[in-house]
Design a protein around this motif. Sequence first.
Motif, PDB file in Angstrom:
ATOM      1  N   UNK A  14      33.363  38.241  45.806  1.00 46.52           N
ATOM      2  CA  UNK A  14      34.178  39.460  45.778  1.00 46.52           C
ATOM      3  C   UNK A  14      35.511  39.262  45.060  1.00 46.52           C
ATOM      4  N   UNK A  15      36.025  38.035  45.089  1.00 47.79           N
ATOM      5  CA  UNK A  15      37.302  37.765  44.428  1.00 47.79           C
ATOM      6  C   UNK A  15      37.200  37.986  42.920  1.00 47.79           C
ATOM      7  N   UNK A  16      36.008  37.833  42.414  1.00 46.01           N
ATOM      8  CA  UNK A  16      35.794  38.011  40.981  1.00 46.01           C
ATOM      9  C   UNK A  16      36.268  39.393  40.539  1.00 46.01           C
ATOM     10  N   UNK A  17      35.760  40.422  41.216  1.00 43.67           N
ATOM     11  CA  UNK A  17      36.118  41.770  40.795  1.00 43.67           C
ATOM     12  C   UNK A  17      37.530  42.152  41.241  1.00 43.67           C
ATOM     13  N   UNK A  18      37.910  41.740  42.457  1.00 46.80           N
ATOM     14  CA  UNK A  18      39.231  42.150  42.945  1.00 46.80           C
ATOM     15  C   UNK A  18      40.341  41.544  42.087  1.00 46.80           C
ATOM     16  N   UNK A  19      40.247  40.235  41.845  1.00 44.35           N
ATOM     17  CA  UNK A  19      41.261  39.590  41.008  1.00 44.35           C
ATOM     18  C   UNK A  19      41.223  40.152  39.593  1.00 44.35           C
ATOM     19  N   UNK A  20      40.016  40.453  39.113  1.00 40.41           N
ATOM     20  CA  UNK A  20      39.872  41.010  37.762  1.00 40.41           C
ATOM     21  C   UNK A  20      40.626  42.323  37.611  1.00 40.41           C
ATOM     22  N   UNK A  21      40.467  43.202  38.586  1.00 42.38           N
ATOM     23  CA  UNK A  21      41.155  44.492  38.505  1.00 42.38           C
ATOM     24  C   UNK A  21      42.668  44.301  38.624  1.00 42.38           C
ATOM     25  N   UNK A  22      43.091  43.415  39.517  1.00 43.81           N
ATOM     26  CA  UNK A  22      44.524  43.142  39.635  1.00 43.81           C
ATOM     27  C   UNK A  22      45.098  42.657  38.308  1.00 43.81           C
ATOM     28  N   UNK A  23      44.362  41.774  37.625  1.00 50.07           N
ATOM     29  CA  UNK A  23      44.898  41.227  36.374  1.00 50.07           C
ATOM     30  C   UNK A  23      45.009  42.315  35.322  1.00 50.07           C
ATOM     31  N   UNK A  24      44.044  43.249  35.353  1.00 50.95           N
ATOM     32  CA  UNK A  24      44.135  44.367  34.412  1.00 50.95           C
ATOM     33  C   UNK A  24      45.367  45.208  34.736  1.00 50.95           C
ATOM     34  N   UNK A  25      45.601  45.430  36.013  1.00 49.55           N
ATOM     35  CA  UNK A  25      46.711  46.286  36.425  1.00 49.55           C
ATOM     36  C   UNK A  25      48.057  45.613  36.188  1.00 49.55           C
ATOM     37  N   UNK A  26      48.160  44.357  36.611  1.00 50.52           N
ATOM     38  CA  UNK A  26      49.468  43.709  36.616  1.00 50.52           C
ATOM     39  C   UNK A  26      49.836  43.123  35.259  1.00 50.52           C
ATOM     40  N   UNK A  27      48.849  42.537  34.590  1.00 56.69           N
ATOM     41  CA  UNK A  27      49.160  41.821  33.357  1.00 56.69           C
ATOM     42  C   UNK A  27      48.671  42.561  32.117  1.00 56.69           C
ATOM     43  N   UNK A  28      47.919  43.651  32.337  1.00 58.25           N
ATOM     44  CA  UNK A  28      47.419  44.407  31.193  1.00 58.25           C
ATOM     45  C   UNK A  28      46.225  43.742  30.533  1.00 58.25           C
ATOM     46  N   UNK A  29      45.530  42.859  31.244  1.00 60.15           N
ATOM     47  CA  UNK A  29      44.297  42.273  30.697  1.00 60.15           C
ATOM     48  C   UNK A  29      43.248  43.367  30.525  1.00 60.15           C
ATOM     49  N   UNK A  30      42.296  43.187  29.618  1.00 58.21           N
ATOM     50  CA  UNK A  30      41.245  44.196  29.465  1.00 58.21           C
ATOM     51  C   UNK A  30      40.424  44.319  30.755  1.00 58.21           C
ATOM     52  N   UNK A  31      40.061  45.550  31.064  1.00 61.22           N
ATOM     53  CA  UNK A  31      39.293  45.798  32.287  1.00 61.22           C
ATOM     54  C   UNK A  31      37.814  45.859  31.945  1.00 61.22           C
ATOM     55  N   UNK A  32      37.051  44.890  32.464  1.00 62.83           N
ATOM     56  CA  UNK A  32      35.613  44.906  32.194  1.00 62.83           C
ATOM     57  C   UNK A  32      34.981  46.111  32.870  1.00 62.83           C
TER      58      UNK A  32
END
Lengths: 244, 273
Positions: free
Chosen positions: B222-240
């Motif tokens: 579950x951390x895969x998706x949760x951390x992924x979305x956070x990184x998109x939100x906080x750092x502006x990483x692309x959102x898969x």
Amino acid sequence: MSRPAILVDNVSVRFRPYVDRKPTVRRSLARLRHRETTEVNALTDVSFSVTPGEAFGVIGRNGAGKSTLLRVLAGTLRPDDGKAVTNGTTSTLLQLGVGFNPELSGRRNVYLGGLAGGMRKADIESRFDDIVTYAGLEEAIERPVKTYSTGMFSRLAFSVGMALEPEILLLDEILSVGDESFRGKSMQAMRDLLDRSGTIVFVSHSLASVAQFCDRALWLEHGRVKQIGPAEEVVEAYQKAASK
Amino acid sequence: MSALLTQSRSRLARTSTYFRSLWSRREFAWYLAMGNLKARNASTALGLLWWVINPLLLGLVYYLVFGVIFESSRDLSYLLSGMFVFHFTSQAMTGGANSILQNSRLLANIKFPRLILPIANLIEAGVGFLASLVVLYAVAIPSGSADLNIHFLLILLIIPIHLFFNLGLSALTARLAVPFRDINNILPYINRLWLYLSPIIWPIEFMDRMSEPIQRVMLLNPMWSIVGVYRAALLGDPLEPGLLATSALIALGVGLFGIGTFIKYESRIVRHL
């Protein structure tokens, strides 16, 4: 007859021995296979009722089930059999200062204790000064509670418990709270509660105060009702049995 | 059929009574959490500053090991964002177990919806998490690794998702810790293992080196998706694509399961304390 404030109907509570030992996976597995089947009967077939305006005493030796009974009445322990019903807002002073955090100031603990007992923040705010005055702690209220003396702590806890304005008050061995003058005040607070047709259930080892303060009393022995009736009679019978 | 209907209706009524009484006790949860926060730091010299210092030190320790020595992490803000999100969840789990065990006096004496205790613990850990986000930006903005864009609004979705996920885990560990105190001994290892299996201290590109079956298992984390979305939100990483929906579904499942198990068990808690 009016509706009873408390109705206890054939209540039994059984504890399994793991209550006394830290449960572990191994013991739990053993339990699953029903190897550990010994049970302790904390309460067996206890029935009684208490009417509004009555002070009801509970006496008995250590381990007779008095505290278990109070927990059932407080609603924190569900009986295995039978039913216990309370009609009215209930305040429990089974232990003093429940919900208090000793690191925090008296002020914050008034809020914590009141909220724990079921009050709303707004109610606590409006009664705050009364609570503090009643406990006689105007000077010390901003100090951490861990710096309080035992008497100060008890006074604050009692004062918060009474601020709930309970219809039913469950007391466990705490009439010895504070000094002489506060004891007088707390007795008065309980008489006032009874006059408002509140109900008090009072567990004590002090037989004199049960005989003096309570209308009726219940004598518990090994979790069973040994005798129930007018407080003085029950206390007398208990004393006679104890001196034998 | 009608019996089944009546049964489920009364169950629904009970559940709604429970949550109504939970809601009426919200001030209590808040005061418990704030009291614990205050008490925890009352006797230390730096007091509330610890809420910022703790995550900073935590991040620096891992950066020293994985960023500087092993050179396995891309950059500090990548590491910190994952670290802080994970830390909130792991705090919710350990704190949830303790919230019941350490309040036995309260539980024995006063009747209230027991879920209050894991919730108060979650509020407490949540304040620490918000403080750690301040630390994150203090690092990420000067170093230019935060590309703030419209994705920032995702924070409004991912925080509630994350909270619900954490509450479910917290309630679950609280429920398990009552009959099995052993949980407290096992939890640190579970948390450690989970951290190492999550894309936090190693870059996502590591995935390419893993074999297909392992990759598939890794994606169940579950951390895969949760951390992924956070990184998109906080750092502006692309959102898969699909990441947000996956995190929401997992949180819903874990949350409902944890809360449900806890409520079903709670009338028996006092017997075990």
